[in-house]
Design a protein around this motif. Sequence first.
Motif, PDB file in Angstrom:
ATOM      1  N   PRO A  57       0.811  -1.221   0.000  1.00 46.04           N
ATOM      2  CA  PRO A  57       0.000   0.000   0.000  1.00 46.04           C
ATOM      3  C   PRO A  57       0.845   1.272   0.000  1.00 46.04           C
ATOM      4  N   ALA A  58       1.976   1.251   0.711  1.00 47.79           N
ATOM      5  CA  ALA A  58       2.843   2.434   0.761  1.00 47.79           C
ATOM      6  C   ALA A  58       3.443   2.720  -0.614  1.00 47.79           C
ATOM      7  N   ARG A  59       3.889   1.681  -1.295  1.00 47.80           N
ATOM      8  CA  ARG A  59       4.471   1.855  -2.629  1.00 47.80           C
ATOM      9  C   ARG A  59       3.429   2.370  -3.613  1.00 47.80           C
ATOM     10  N   ALA A  60       2.210   1.846  -3.500  1.00 47.46           N
ATOM     11  CA  ALA A  60       1.129   2.295  -4.383  1.00 47.46           C
ATOM     12  C   ALA A  60       0.795   3.760  -4.126  1.00 47.46           C
ATOM     13  N   ARG A  61       0.792   4.157  -2.870  1.00 53.77           N
ATOM     14  CA  ARG A  61       0.476   5.544  -2.523  1.00 53.77           C
ATOM     15  C   ARG A  61       1.532   6.499  -3.071  1.00 53.77           C
ATOM     16  N   GLN A 192      -4.376   9.042   0.108  1.00 56.82           N
ATOM     17  CA  GLN A 192      -4.555   7.795  -0.638  1.00 56.82           C
ATOM     18  C   GLN A 192      -4.793   8.026  -2.126  1.00 56.82           C
ATOM     19  N   LEU A 193      -5.449   9.138  -2.462  1.00 56.78           N
ATOM     20  CA  LEU A 193      -5.701   9.432  -3.871  1.00 56.78           C
ATOM     21  C   LEU A 193      -4.526  10.139  -4.539  1.00 56.78           C
ATOM     22  N   GLY A 194      -3.689  10.784  -3.733  1.00 52.40           N
ATOM     23  CA  GLY A 194      -2.521  11.460  -4.290  1.00 52.40           C
ATOM     24  C   GLY A 194      -2.826  12.796  -4.923  1.00 52.40           C
ATOM     25  N   THR A 195      -3.905  13.438  -4.505  1.00 55.61           N
ATOM     26  CA  THR A 195      -4.254  14.735  -5.074  1.00 55.61           C
ATOM     27  C   THR A 195      -5.100  15.528  -4.089  1.00 55.61           C
ATOM     28  N   GLU A 196      -5.126  16.854  -4.254  1.00 61.00           N
ATOM     29  CA  GLU A 196      -5.967  17.691  -3.406  1.00 61.00           C
ATOM     30  C   GLU A 196      -7.433  17.508  -3.790  1.00 61.00           C
ATOM     31  N   LEU A 197      -8.301  17.590  -2.789  1.00 59.65           N
ATOM     32  CA  LEU A 197      -9.726  17.363  -3.012  1.00 59.65           C
ATOM     33  C   LEU A 197     -10.541  18.582  -2.602  1.00 59.65           C
ATOM     34  N   ARG A 198     -11.638  18.790  -3.308  1.00 62.45           N
ATOM     35  CA  ARG A 198     -12.596  19.841  -2.956  1.00 62.45           C
ATOM     36  C   ARG A 198     -13.805  19.171  -2.314  1.00 62.45           C
ATOM     37  N   TRP A 199     -14.294  19.772  -1.257  1.00 63.50           N
ATOM     38  CA  TRP A 199     -15.441  19.173  -0.581  1.00 63.50           C
ATOM     39  C   TRP A 199     -16.381  20.253  -0.063  1.00 63.50           C
ATOM     40  N   SER A 200     -17.629  19.860   0.103  1.00 61.63           N
ATOM     41  CA  SER A 200     -18.660  20.769   0.609  1.00 61.63           C
ATOM     42  C   SER A 200     -19.529  20.005   1.593  1.00 61.63           C
ATOM     43  N   ALA A 201     -19.997  20.703   2.622  1.00 57.47           N
ATOM     44  CA  ALA A 201     -20.832  20.059   3.638  1.00 57.47           C
ATOM     45  C   ALA A 201     -21.928  21.017   4.091  1.00 57.47           C
ATOM     46  N   PHE A 202     -23.148  20.522   4.162  1.00 58.11           N
ATOM     47  CA  PHE A 202     -24.294  21.291   4.655  1.00 58.11           C
ATOM     48  C   PHE A 202     -24.915  20.543   5.822  1.00 58.11           C
ATOM     49  N   ASN A 203     -25.513  21.305   6.756  1.00 56.73           N
ATOM     50  CA  ASN A 203     -26.344  20.621   7.734  1.00 56.73           C
ATOM     51  C   ASN A 203     -27.688  20.301   7.077  1.00 56.73           C
TER      52      ASN A 203
END
Length: 235
Positions: A57-61, A192-203
């Motif tokens: 897993p480390a090598r894959a990451r 784990q994905l190797g890239t920055e992610l955008r996320w949004s959250a609402f109540n």
Amino acid sequence: MARKQTAKNRRKRHKKVSKKDARSHRRPKKKPRVSSKTRQSSPKQSLPMLEALLGSPARARILRFLYRHPDAAYNLKTLSKILLLKTPSVARECLALARLGILKSRSGGSRKTYQVSAAFPFSGELRAISVHSHALSSAQILSELSKKIHPKLVVISGSFLNIPGSPTDLFVVADRVSEKQLASAMKQFEAQLGTELRWSAFNTNEFIYRWKMFDRFLKSIFESTHEILLGKVPK
């Protein structure tokens, strides 16, 4: 003679009946109690394709991250911090990949840096597997999110599905949204994905209000390619 035989037969029948009656008077066996704490063991999650192929897993990451940033070189400390891996593990895997010709190293000052080598004969094929293979299963995403919050709706898109141009990578609805807790989960996903992610959250209340108001942002999420991992959208 006939009388003796008749009496003998009677005794035999009496013995048979007695044994049958004895069996019928035995206490019935009790069914074993099943403890309420006993649960069926969940099936083990299989490793993603790249992890299974490389056996590490480390090598894959490391490969997944470096192939997403092919023009940049990183030292061991930076890779360890971004990928949430221990430095000795990163050093060992990078050295092994460099010996295979997959990575190239460069010494600058007191630090050695690594980046992918375009001279590797199967660089294109390995890059395709590294970038396009799914690093996270739906179960892993939900499990990590459930440690931080109690989501009611989870939608993935963008980098999770290898689809560029999506308005967001992860959309979450929960009764109580903790940005700090979600940021911690996203850090794990990014490693784990190797890239920055955008996320949004609402109540929950905000989501329902915006949904009824035909919010443009929500519309853009659900009109683009996406996958609902948990919950349902209102009708």
